[in-house]
Design a protein around this motif. Sequence first.
Motif, PDB file in Angstrom:
ATOM      1  N   LEU A 176    -115.829  15.557  -2.596  1.00  0.00           N
ATOM      2  CA  LEU A 176    -114.373  15.551  -2.713  1.00  0.00           C
ATOM      3  C   LEU A 176    -113.789  16.252  -1.492  1.00  0.00           C
ATOM      4  O   LEU A 176    -114.297  17.289  -1.066  1.00  0.00           O
ATOM      5  CB  LEU A 176    -113.954  16.290  -3.993  1.00  0.00           C
ATOM      6  N   ALA A 177    -112.714  15.698  -0.935  1.00  0.00           N
ATOM      7  CA  ALA A 177    -112.045  16.299   0.222  1.00  0.00           C
ATOM      8  C   ALA A 177    -110.600  16.618  -0.130  1.00  0.00           C
ATOM      9  O   ALA A 177    -109.967  15.916  -0.923  1.00  0.00           O
ATOM     10  CB  ALA A 177    -112.093  15.354   1.413  1.00  0.00           C
ATOM     11  N   LEU A 178    -110.084  17.700   0.447  1.00  0.00           N
ATOM     12  CA  LEU A 178    -108.691  18.098   0.262  1.00  0.00           C
ATOM     13  C   LEU A 178    -108.132  18.541   1.609  1.00  0.00           C
ATOM     14  O   LEU A 178    -108.666  19.437   2.251  1.00  0.00           O
ATOM     15  CB  LEU A 178    -108.583  19.259  -0.734  1.00  0.00           C
ATOM     16  N   ASN A 179    -107.066  17.874   2.044  1.00  0.00           N
ATOM     17  CA  ASN A 179    -106.380  18.262   3.269  1.00  0.00           C
ATOM     18  C   ASN A 179    -105.162  19.079   2.886  1.00  0.00           C
ATOM     19  O   ASN A 179    -104.120  18.543   2.500  1.00  0.00           O
ATOM     20  CB  ASN A 179    -105.972  17.026   4.082  1.00  0.00           C
ATOM     21  N   GLY A 180    -105.290  20.409   2.947  1.00  0.00           N
ATOM     22  CA  GLY A 180    -104.201  21.299   2.570  1.00  0.00           C
ATOM     23  C   GLY A 180    -103.301  21.629   3.736  1.00  0.00           C
ATOM     24  O   GLY A 180    -103.496  21.151   4.854  1.00  0.00           O
ATOM     25  N   LYS A 181    -102.313  22.484   3.471  1.00  0.00           N
ATOM     26  CA  LYS A 181    -101.351  22.860   4.507  1.00  0.00           C
ATOM     27  C   LYS A 181    -101.987  23.756   5.571  1.00  0.00           C
ATOM     28  O   LYS A 181    -101.631  23.696   6.742  1.00  0.00           O
ATOM     29  CB  LYS A 181    -100.159  23.577   3.873  1.00  0.00           C
ATOM     30  N   ILE A 182    -102.925  24.612   5.158  1.00  0.00           N
ATOM     31  CA  ILE A 182    -103.562  25.544   6.081  1.00  0.00           C
ATOM     32  C   ILE A 182    -105.001  25.138   6.380  1.00  0.00           C
ATOM     33  O   ILE A 182    -105.431  25.118   7.524  1.00  0.00           O
ATOM     34  CB  ILE A 182    -103.538  26.980   5.510  1.00  0.00           C
ATOM     35  N   ASN A 183    -105.748  24.815   5.314  1.00  0.00           N
ATOM     36  CA  ASN A 183    -107.167  24.481   5.448  1.00  0.00           C
ATOM     37  C   ASN A 183    -107.456  23.081   4.911  1.00  0.00           C
ATOM     38  O   ASN A 183    -106.717  22.559   4.078  1.00  0.00           O
ATOM     39  CB  ASN A 183    -108.029  25.482   4.668  1.00  0.00           C
ATOM     40  N   SER A 184    -108.520  22.522   5.430  1.00  0.00           N
ATOM     41  CA  SER A 184    -109.075  21.289   4.860  1.00  0.00           C
ATOM     42  C   SER A 184    -110.392  21.655   4.206  1.00  0.00           C
ATOM     43  O   SER A 184    -111.201  22.395   4.784  1.00  0.00           O
ATOM     44  CB  SER A 184    -109.310  20.250   5.954  1.00  0.00           C
ATOM     45  N   TYR A 185    -110.601  21.158   2.991  1.00  0.00           N
ATOM     46  CA  TYR A 185    -111.798  21.487   2.232  1.00  0.00           C
ATOM     47  C   TYR A 185    -112.655  20.259   1.994  1.00  0.00           C
ATOM     48  O   TYR A 185    -112.143  19.142   1.841  1.00  0.00           O
ATOM     49  CB  TYR A 185    -111.430  22.064   0.862  1.00  0.00           C
TER      50      TYR A 185
ATOM     51  N   ALA B 245    -116.008  27.385   7.885  1.00  0.00           N
ATOM     52  CA  ALA B 245    -116.926  28.273   7.176  1.00  0.00           C
ATOM     53  C   ALA B 245    -117.374  27.554   5.912  1.00  0.00           C
ATOM     54  O   ALA B 245    -116.680  26.671   5.400  1.00  0.00           O
ATOM     55  CB  ALA B 245    -116.244  29.591   6.835  1.00  0.00           C
ATOM     56  N   ALA B 246    -118.545  27.925   5.396  1.00  0.00           N
ATOM     57  CA  ALA B 246    -119.070  27.269   4.202  1.00  0.00           C
ATOM     58  C   ALA B 246    -119.684  28.297   3.271  1.00  0.00           C
ATOM     59  O   ALA B 246    -120.141  29.366   3.701  1.00  0.00           O
ATOM     60  CB  ALA B 246    -120.103  26.215   4.583  1.00  0.00           C
ATOM     61  N   ALA B 247    -119.671  27.969   1.992  1.00  0.00           N
ATOM     62  CA  ALA B 247    -120.305  28.806   0.978  1.00  0.00           C
ATOM     63  C   ALA B 247    -120.956  27.886  -0.043  1.00  0.00           C
ATOM     64  O   ALA B 247    -120.530  26.754  -0.237  1.00  0.00           O
ATOM     65  CB  ALA B 247    -119.279  29.716   0.307  1.00  0.00           C
ATOM     66  N   SER B 248    -122.001  28.393  -0.692  1.00  0.00           N
ATOM     67  CA  SER B 248    -122.740  27.558  -1.629  1.00  0.00           C
ATOM     68  C   SER B 248    -123.246  28.391  -2.798  1.00  0.00           C
ATOM     69  O   SER B 248    -123.598  29.555  -2.627  1.00  0.00           O
ATOM     70  CB  SER B 248    -123.927  26.896  -0.924  1.00  0.00           C
TER      71      SER B 248
ATOM     72  N   ILE C  40    -114.599  29.821  -8.793  1.00  0.00           N
ATOM     73  CA  ILE C  40    -113.879  30.103  -7.551  1.00  0.00           C
ATOM     74  C   ILE C  40    -114.920  30.376  -6.479  1.00  0.00           C
ATOM     75  O   ILE C  40    -115.778  31.233  -6.646  1.00  0.00           O
ATOM     76  CB  ILE C  40    -112.929  31.301  -7.711  1.00  0.00           C
ATOM     77  N   VAL C  41    -114.864  29.602  -5.411  1.00  0.00           N
ATOM     78  CA  VAL C  41    -115.858  29.708  -4.349  1.00  0.00           C
ATOM     79  C   VAL C  41    -115.213  30.417  -3.158  1.00  0.00           C
ATOM     80  O   VAL C  41    -114.281  29.889  -2.552  1.00  0.00           O
ATOM     81  CB  VAL C  41    -116.389  28.323  -3.928  1.00  0.00           C
ATOM     82  N   PRO C  42    -115.672  31.640  -2.830  1.00  0.00           N
ATOM     83  CA  PRO C  42    -115.125  32.336  -1.658  1.00  0.00           C
ATOM     84  C   PRO C  42    -115.644  31.709  -0.374  1.00  0.00           C
ATOM     85  O   PRO C  42    -116.716  31.126  -0.349  1.00  0.00           O
ATOM     86  CB  PRO C  42    -115.646  33.765  -1.832  1.00  0.00           C
ATOM     87  N   ILE C  43    -114.849  31.852   0.689  1.00  0.00           N
ATOM     88  CA  ILE C  43    -115.236  31.270   1.971  1.00  0.00           C
ATOM     89  C   ILE C  43    -115.700  32.345   2.950  1.00  0.00           C
ATOM     90  O   ILE C  43    -116.778  32.276   3.506  1.00  0.00           O
ATOM     91  CB  ILE C  43    -114.066  30.466   2.581  1.00  0.00           C
ATOM     92  N   ASP C  44    -114.883  33.371   3.161  1.00  0.00           N
ATOM     93  CA  ASP C  44    -115.248  34.457   4.066  1.00  0.00           C
ATOM     94  C   ASP C  44    -114.465  35.701   3.664  1.00  0.00           C
ATOM     95  O   ASP C  44    -113.603  35.633   2.785  1.00  0.00           O
ATOM     96  CB  ASP C  44    -114.984  34.060   5.531  1.00  0.00           C
ATOM     97  N   PRO C  45    -114.744  36.873   4.278  1.00  0.00           N
ATOM     98  CA  PRO C  45    -114.043  38.110   3.881  1.00  0.00           C
ATOM     99  C   PRO C  45    -112.527  38.031   4.008  1.00  0.00           C
ATOM    100  O   PRO C  45    -111.806  38.699   3.274  1.00  0.00           O
ATOM    101  CB  PRO C  45    -114.620  39.164   4.831  1.00  0.00           C
ATOM    102  N   ASN C  46    -112.021  37.207   4.944  1.00  0.00           N
ATOM    103  CA  ASN C  46    -110.573  37.062   5.096  1.00  0.00           C
ATOM    104  C   ASN C  46    -109.977  36.090   4.083  1.00  0.00           C
ATOM    105  O   ASN C  46    -108.760  36.014   3.951  1.00  0.00           O
ATOM    106  CB  ASN C  46    -110.238  36.585   6.515  1.00  0.00           C
ATOM    107  N   ASP C  47    -110.823  35.354   3.408  1.00  0.00           N
ATOM    108  CA  ASP C  47    -110.362  34.377   2.416  1.00  0.00           C
ATOM    109  C   ASP C  47    -111.275  34.485   1.193  1.00  0.00           C
ATOM    110  O   ASP C  47    -112.074  33.607   0.914  1.00  0.00           O
ATOM    111  CB  ASP C  47    -110.428  32.960   3.025  1.00  0.00           C
ATOM    112  N   PRO C  48    -111.190  35.633   0.451  1.00  0.00           N
ATOM    113  CA  PRO C  48    -112.148  35.869  -0.633  1.00  0.00           C
ATOM    114  C   PRO C  48    -112.005  34.910  -1.804  1.00  0.00           C
ATOM    115  O   PRO C  48    -112.951  34.711  -2.557  1.00  0.00           O
ATOM    116  CB  PRO C  48    -111.851  37.310  -1.051  1.00  0.00           C
TER     117      PRO C  48
END
Length: 196
Positions: free
Chosen positions: A78-87, A130-133, A172-180
């Motif tokens: 699944l893909a999401l193109n948001g205002k700030i990030n694309s997931y 950045a990625a998380a799993s 809830i999947v965190p991405i990095d310390p700036n985006d917990p």
Amino acid sequence: MKTAILFFSLLVGGFAHAQVIADTFECRAKIVDLKTNDTAESVGMAAGHRIVTPIDSSTGQPYPSNMEVSKGEAKLSLALNGKINSYKVDFNLQYGFAKRSLPNPTEARQYVCNQVTLQSCQNGEMGSCAAASTICVVIPDPFDPKYGWSETILIQKVPVFNEKLLRPLDTIVPIDPNDPNGARVTVSCKFQGTYL
């Protein structure tokens, strides 16, 4: 019972026959960007093929001669193109079966694990991703009386997919310390049937 009685076999090497077993699922996935509340949803069919695994990956040793272990995996993206990030979300439904012959009737076990990989890329910035799993941990001994896999039944010597183990994933999947917080991922799958 959602087990289809459709049989076919493949001729392997001109002499032996191998049975192909496929499980099908309908999965619904939703992702919510927790910064912007942008959402995306997807529904799709996923299929997993059971593959017999002769070696225990946790020990590197062969399984006992009276035990057969098979593993399968069904995937959905699944893909999401948001205002700030694309997931980009990859959802893997990982499952497996073990059966063993005893002096009493043959018994069977099953496990199911939902694994999610979330990749976030900042819009407009090349290479800024950045990625998380999440991970799946499988109990080494499927028949451990305390920590082993869940019981299932056999039909025509094939373990039946236990739908009760197909629980929804809401995480809830965190991405990095700036985006917990990252994104909230919700996935639910319905078992459609097994084809032999």
